[in-house]
Design a protein around this motif. Structure first.
Motif, PDB file in Angstrom:
ATOM      1  N   ASN A   1       0.855  -1.189   0.000  1.00  0.00           N
ATOM      2  CA  ASN A   1       0.000   0.000   0.000  1.00  0.00           C
ATOM      3  C   ASN A   1       0.892   1.240   0.000  1.00  0.00           C
ATOM      4  OD1 ASN A   1      -2.703  -1.150   0.320  1.00  0.00           O
ATOM      5  ND2 ASN A   1      -1.924  -1.884   2.277  1.00  0.00           N
ATOM      6  N   VAL A   2       0.532   2.213  -0.808  1.00  0.00           N
ATOM      7  CA  VAL A   2       1.275   3.480  -0.849  1.00  0.00           C
ATOM      8  C   VAL A   2       0.280   4.604  -0.584  1.00  0.00           C
ATOM      9  CG1 VAL A   2       2.926   4.876  -2.149  1.00  0.00           C
ATOM     10  CG2 VAL A   2       2.710   2.447  -2.653  1.00  0.00           C
ATOM     11  N   MET A   3       0.666   5.548   0.288  1.00  0.00           N
ATOM     12  CA  MET A   3      -0.284   6.613   0.665  1.00  0.00           C
ATOM     13  C   MET A   3       0.465   7.913   0.950  1.00  0.00           C
ATOM     14  SD  MET A   3      -2.833   6.723   3.954  1.00  0.00           S
ATOM     15  CE  MET A   3      -1.798   7.717   5.001  1.00  0.00           C
ATOM     16  N   THR A   4      -0.050   9.018   0.465  1.00  0.00           N
ATOM     17  CA  THR A   4       0.530  10.302   0.851  1.00  0.00           C
ATOM     18  C   THR A   4       0.009  10.696   2.234  1.00  0.00           C
ATOM     19  OG1 THR A   4       0.723  12.664   0.349  1.00  0.00           O
ATOM     20  CG2 THR A   4      -1.301  11.589  -0.343  1.00  0.00           C
ATOM     21  N   CYS A   5       0.838  11.423   2.966  1.00  0.00           N
ATOM     22  CA  CYS A   5       0.444  11.850   4.321  1.00  0.00           C
ATOM     23  C   CYS A   5      -0.197  13.239   4.325  1.00  0.00           C
ATOM     24  CB  CYS A   5       1.666  11.871   5.228  1.00  0.00           C
ATOM     25  SG  CYS A   5       2.272  10.246   5.629  1.00  0.00           S
TER      26      CYS A   5
ATOM     27  N   LEU B   1      -1.702  10.693  -4.640  1.00  0.00           N
ATOM     28  CA  LEU B   1      -0.980   9.487  -5.043  1.00  0.00           C
ATOM     29  C   LEU B   1      -1.840   8.844  -6.113  1.00  0.00           C
ATOM     30  CD1 LEU B   1       0.478   6.680  -4.726  1.00  0.00           C
ATOM     31  CD2 LEU B   1       1.627   8.498  -3.458  1.00  0.00           C
TER      32      LEU B   1
ATOM     33  N   ILE C   1      -5.455   9.498  -2.824  1.00  0.00           N
ATOM     34  CA  ILE C   1      -4.255   9.639  -1.978  1.00  0.00           C
ATOM     35  C   ILE C   1      -3.521   8.328  -1.771  1.00  0.00           C
ATOM     36  CG2 ILE C   1      -5.203  11.635  -0.741  1.00  0.00           C
ATOM     37  CD1 ILE C   1      -5.579   9.572   1.661  1.00  0.00           C
ATOM     38  N   GLN C   2      -3.993   7.240  -2.374  1.00  0.00           N
ATOM     39  CA  GLN C   2      -3.324   5.962  -2.119  1.00  0.00           C
ATOM     40  C   GLN C   2      -3.486   5.011  -3.295  1.00  0.00           C
ATOM     41  OE1 GLN C   2      -5.267   4.190   1.272  1.00  0.00           O
ATOM     42  NE2 GLN C   2      -7.263   4.856   0.570  1.00  0.00           N
ATOM     43  N   CYS C   3      -2.666   3.970  -3.294  1.00  0.00           N
ATOM     44  CA  CYS C   3      -2.821   2.898  -4.270  1.00  0.00           C
ATOM     45  C   CYS C   3      -2.339   1.586  -3.656  1.00  0.00           C
ATOM     46  CB  CYS C   3      -2.071   3.207  -5.561  1.00  0.00           C
ATOM     47  SG  CYS C   3      -0.284   3.204  -5.378  1.00  0.00           S
ATOM     48  N   MET C   4      -2.754   0.465  -4.239  1.00  0.00           N
ATOM     49  CA  MET C   4      -2.386  -0.844  -3.727  1.00  0.00           C
ATOM     50  C   MET C   4      -2.024  -1.747  -4.905  1.00  0.00           C
ATOM     51  SD  MET C   4      -3.467  -4.189  -3.258  1.00  0.00           S
ATOM     52  CE  MET C   4      -5.248  -4.324  -3.269  1.00  0.00           C
TER      53      MET C   4
ATOM     54  N   TYR D   1       5.466  10.286   2.064  1.00  0.00           N
ATOM     55  CA  TYR D   1       4.469   9.265   1.741  1.00  0.00           C
ATOM     56  C   TYR D   1       4.856   7.954   2.416  1.00  0.00           C
ATOM     57  CZ  TYR D   1       7.709   7.774  -2.039  1.00  0.00           C
ATOM     58  OH  TYR D   1       8.799   7.358  -2.762  1.00  0.00           O
TER      59      TYR D   1
ATOM     60  N   GLN E   1       3.683   0.655   2.815  1.00  0.00           N
ATOM     61  CA  GLN E   1       3.519  -0.455   3.762  1.00  0.00           C
ATOM     62  C   GLN E   1       3.450  -1.762   2.979  1.00  0.00           C
ATOM     63  OE1 GLN E   1      -0.192  -0.998   5.982  1.00  0.00           O
ATOM     64  NE2 GLN E   1       1.043  -1.237   7.842  1.00  0.00           N
TER      65      GLN E   1
END
Lengths: 281, 143
Positions: B40-44, B50, B104-107, B136, B139
């Motif tokens: 999982n990738v996510m901007t804070c 994202l 804001i995220q991708c998987m 970012y 996980q």
């Protein structure tokens, strides 16, 4: 182009080096944005087309326990880049304030004086302040004074009334006074001082509601006519952003949105600041 | 089960920018030790994004241009007011709205220690309010 009004309060590199730096930013200056590497400051300048920025400290240690940036911190930043122009700040109520100012200019190479009667908690017409003006006049440096409303806590509005400065402006006709934030909400008072006294300058770091362009369109075209700036004050206005309370690029865009000629904008963005700072002399 | 979380800093250099972070995410996955799982990738941040799209400059430009057309900077936003918790004006509603629109995220799945993604799929950190240093999260979960 020169930004005449910035505060180095969110420099990441200083958060570990100076123990009280974070508390001052959060509690005294009152800003909640993330601390950023110094590189971001330069990139923000680049994005706005700004070549040099004036860094302003505020010597509010007596009133607020710590200064909002010390003269030494400002000098340290200036030592890292010639894109920075540092001002000094002293507490006028300190008995040695004039000497301290002389030292900051001579020892640290700072180029002007910054005062904020509200945050520093002093009376603008106290004789002690006039002793500091006397020193600044002797040093031939400009004095940038907070006028108008401040977002910092515990800063009474009445301390920011531009007309409180008239006595000093008259007493020291050769000392150049820069009234920060154009004195908002006393925009006409600040404007009148600049119209009446040639040693009064106004900075554009003025944003208290709406967005920068909307605010400028109202204040500098409806509240006071743009022609007044173009025709009467073109030699007495300097661009200031108040970064990091506002991103510099937004304030540049706002100023450029006014119906000012290229010649007038050149004076506001560059020539007037250079004259105040004695650059190229 | 392995769960690894990495905080990655990225310095944007413009007001708006699409920054290709695919190699960085690939590298984190490969070094995580996870053979099969997901990443999982996510901007804070709420004024950055994202997203995943084809990795070519014309599309990067189109995304930014058309997001700006949908959410112009000079618009009648309620966010344009003093934010007491920030000690400053909020006038970046357009950046927040772009972040919502683009996500804001991708998987992605992980198979045999590598991300499984389409040949054209590129992961972008989207700056809508720069230049700023951003963070970012990546996980990696699996075994």
């Amino acid at each position: 182009m020169i930004d005449f009004h910035t505060h180095p309060v969110l420099i990441r590199e200083f958060t570990e080096k100076y123990p009280n730096y974070v508390r001052v930013a959060r509690e005294v200056f009152n800003i909640g944005n993330n601390f950023q590497p110094l590189e971001t400051f330069f990139l923000q300048m680049d994005a706005a087309g700004i070549e040099k920025a004036v860094l302003l400290p505020i010597a509010c240690g007596r009133a607020r326990k710590d200064p909002v940036s010390s003269n030494e911190q400002v000098a340290e930043l200036c030592g890292m880049s010639d894109r920075f122009i540092g001002f000094a700040s002293v507490d006028p109520m300190a008995p040695n304030a004039p000497k301290e100012l002389e030292s900051a200019i001579a020892r640290l190479g700072l180029k002007g004086l910054k005062l904020d009667a509200a945050l520093q908690d002093f009376d603008l017409n106290d004789p002690a302040v006039f002793a500091v003006y006397e020193a600044a006049a002797s040093l031939r440096i400009p004095v940038l004074i907070h006028t108008g409303m401040s977002w910092a806590p515990e800063t009474p509005l009445e301390r920011g009334q531009p007309l409180l400065l008239e006595k000093a402006i008259r007493r020291f006709p050769k000392l150049q006074f820069v009234l920060a934030h154009w004195g908002w909400p006393w925009v006409w008072d600040a404007t009148a001082l600049a119209l009446k006294y040639p040693n009064v300058f106004l900075d554009t770091s003025c944003l208290y509601y709406d967005g920068p362009t909307e605010f400028f369109q109202f204040v500098f075209s409806k509240q006071i006519p743009t022609t007044l700036i173009e025709r009467s004050l073109r030699n007495q206005v300097v661009f200031g952003s108040n970064y990091p309370r506002v991103e510099i690029k937004n304030m540049v865009k706002a100023l450029k949105s006014l119906s000012l000629t290229e010649g007038c904008l050149e004076k506001i963005f560059r020539a007037n600041a250079e004259r105040l700072l004695g650059m190229g002399q | 089960m392995i769960i690894k979380l990495e905080r990655v800093k990225v310095q944007s250099r413009k007001s708006e920018e699409a920054i290709n972070i695919t190699p960085k995410v690939d590298d984190i996955v490969e070094k995580s030790g996870v053979k099969n799982g997901v990443v999982n990738v996510m901007t804070c941040h709420t004024s950055s994004g994202l997203l995943v799209t084809e990795g070519i400059p014309c599309l990067e430009e189109d995304i930014l241009t058309h997001f700006s057309r949908l959410f112009p900077e000079e618009e009648d936003y309620h966010h344009r007011r003093y934010l007491d918790f920030d000690g400053r004006m909020g006038f970046n509603a357009d950046s927040h709205l772009k972040s919502i629109l683009g996500g804001i995220q991708c998987m992605f799945p992980i198979e045999n220690g590598k991300i499984v993604r389409g040949s054209r799929q590129t992961i972008y950190f989207m700056e809508y309010d720069g230049p700023l240093e951003r963070v970012y999260l990546v996980q990696v979960l699996g075994e």
